[in-house]
Design a protein around this motif. Structure first.
Motif, PDB file in Angstrom:
ATOM      1  N   ASN A 269       0.809  -1.228   0.000  1.00  0.00           N
ATOM      2  CA  ASN A 269       0.000   0.000   0.000  1.00  0.00           C
ATOM      3  C   ASN A 269       0.839   1.273   0.000  1.00  0.00           C
ATOM      4  N   ASP A 274       1.739   7.285   0.739  1.00  0.00           N
ATOM      5  CA  ASP A 274       0.333   7.491   0.397  1.00  0.00           C
ATOM      6  C   ASP A 274      -0.302   8.541   1.312  1.00  0.00           C
ATOM      7  N   VAL A 293      -5.578   5.779   5.018  1.00  0.00           N
ATOM      8  CA  VAL A 293      -4.601   4.816   4.520  1.00  0.00           C
ATOM      9  C   VAL A 293      -4.582   3.563   5.393  1.00  0.00           C
ATOM     10  N   ASP A 295      -7.044   2.401   7.060  1.00  0.00           N
ATOM     11  CA  ASP A 295      -8.279   1.681   6.742  1.00  0.00           C
ATOM     12  C   ASP A 295      -8.091   0.810   5.502  1.00  0.00           C
ATOM     13  N   LYS A 296      -7.365   1.309   4.517  1.00  0.00           N
ATOM     14  CA  LYS A 296      -7.090   0.532   3.313  1.00  0.00           C
ATOM     15  C   LYS A 296      -6.290  -0.715   3.653  1.00  0.00           C
ATOM     16  N   LYS A 299      -8.611  -3.253   5.329  1.00  0.00           N
ATOM     17  CA  LYS A 299      -9.536  -3.913   4.397  1.00  0.00           C
ATOM     18  C   LYS A 299      -8.845  -5.019   3.609  1.00  0.00           C
ATOM     19  N   MET A 300      -7.538  -4.886   3.435  1.00  0.00           N
ATOM     20  CA  MET A 300      -6.781  -5.918   2.722  1.00  0.00           C
ATOM     21  C   MET A 300      -6.393  -7.070   3.638  1.00  0.00           C
TER      22      MET A 300
END
Length: 341
Positions: A269, A274, A293, A295-296, A299-300
């Motif tokens: 990520n 980012d 970021v 949170d991303k 989610k992965m």
């Protein structure tokens, strides 16, 4: 009339206090790793030890900032304290690889110049963060690894120690426990969906990093990260900590960031950069960008945390685990340490 006047005075005073609090400027933020950190599993003595070490790290960094030194000096000094403590997975407290070695990684970055330095897989450098800074300032490179990085560090005059220096009984026992558990494997076959299933790597054995971000009197940011990596790791695995833009990043135009967590997800990520990009291009606050970021990452399937500070001294310390060792110091020298959610 007196009652109305008193009421208005109280409201005005409250608003003033809230405004002052909101504008509180931080000059340093640090972390000592994230993971399953529960108060019920922590003895008062151990909690006090963690608090003392984090406090000392902030004090060392703050003293330099107050004396007019650079943010790079403050970051290096703070991380030295954490690397020299057996409590954290960096330097003296580094975890063991599957082969019974301590392999450490570190990175540092200057937000003013965007210069950066990193080392990976080193085994005899007492303070890897200093080796990372030496790579940044004394070579034309950004990253050096293994024996080459060690030879360079020795040439740069850094302290070289016997690998036995890094041995701690607690980390050794951790390796033995990890080897026994089939779920604790440093799987690197990222092409296989099976290899990235949650639970393939026991979270309790993969977290552990230290980091610092500082803002000096000239308004320059710096960020640094140091780690012993993942318990029971194999094949020369390197996580996000020494990778500029993944686990470590600093830019005066946005923020300084140091991450801790499941490194593979942070690399994929490009977490640290980012956050900076969201702040630059989307004009997001350091707090909102950091949360978005992370949170991303969540989610992965990845977890962990990070620390970030912008050029105005605003701080973010999000994490999605049970706890994260973290602390801040304001421009006035007020220190705050937190461990749990």
């Amino acid at each position: 009339m007196k009652l109305k006047f008193s009421y208005c005075f109280v409201v005005l005073l409250l608003c003033t206090c809230l405004t002052t609090y909101a504008q509180q400027k931080y000059v340093m933020v640090i972390h000592g790793g994230a993971g399953t950190i529960l108060k019920k599993n922590m003895t008062p003595e151990k909690e006090a030890a963690y608090t003392a070490a984090l406090t000392l790290a902030l004090q060392k960094g703050y003293e330099l900032i107050k004396a007019g030194k650079t943010s790079l000096d403050a970051v290096e000094a703070a991380i030295h304290v954490l690397e020299d403590s057996p409590l954290f997975n960096a330097g003296k407290g580094a975890v063991f690889t599957h082969d019974g070695r301590n392999e450490m990684d570190a990175a540092i970055m200057d937000g003013k110049t965007l210069m950066a330095g990193a080392v990976a897989g080193v085994t005899v450098i007492r303070n890897p963060i200093s080796a990372a800074r030496a790579v940044m300032e004394k070579s034309e490179h950004v990253m050096m690894v293994g024996p080459g990085a060690e030879a360079f560090a020795k040439q740069a005059g850094l302290t070289i120690v016997d690998p036995k220096y890094f041995f701690t009984e607690e980390r050794w026992k951790g390796l033995q426990e990890a080897i026994k558990e089939d779920s604790v494997k440093a799987v690197l076959d990222h092409g296989s969906k099976k290899s990235m299933k949650l639970g393939t790597i026991n979270r309790d054995y993969k977290f552990g990093t230290v980091g610092a971000v500082a803002l000096d009197h000239m308004g320059n940011l710096a960020a640094g990260t140091s780690t012993g990596g993942m318990t029971n790791k194999k094949y020369g695995r390197v996580g996000d900590s020494p990778i500029i833009g993944a686990g470590t990043y600093a830019n005066n135009e946005t923020a300084g960031i140091s991450c801790t967590g499941w490194g593979e997800f942070y690399i994929r990520n490009v977490v640290a950069h980012d956050i900076s990009a969201m702040m630059e291009y989307k004009k997001m606050s350091v707090s909102d960008a950091s949360k978005a970021v992370l949170d991303k990452v969540g989610k992965m399937g990845g977890d962990g945390g990070l620390i970030a500070m912008d050029r105005k001294g605003n701080v973010a310390m999000p994490f999605n685990t049970e706890g994260m060792y973290r602390g801040t110091v304001t421009a006035e020298g007020k220190i705050e340490i937190q461990i749990y959610k």
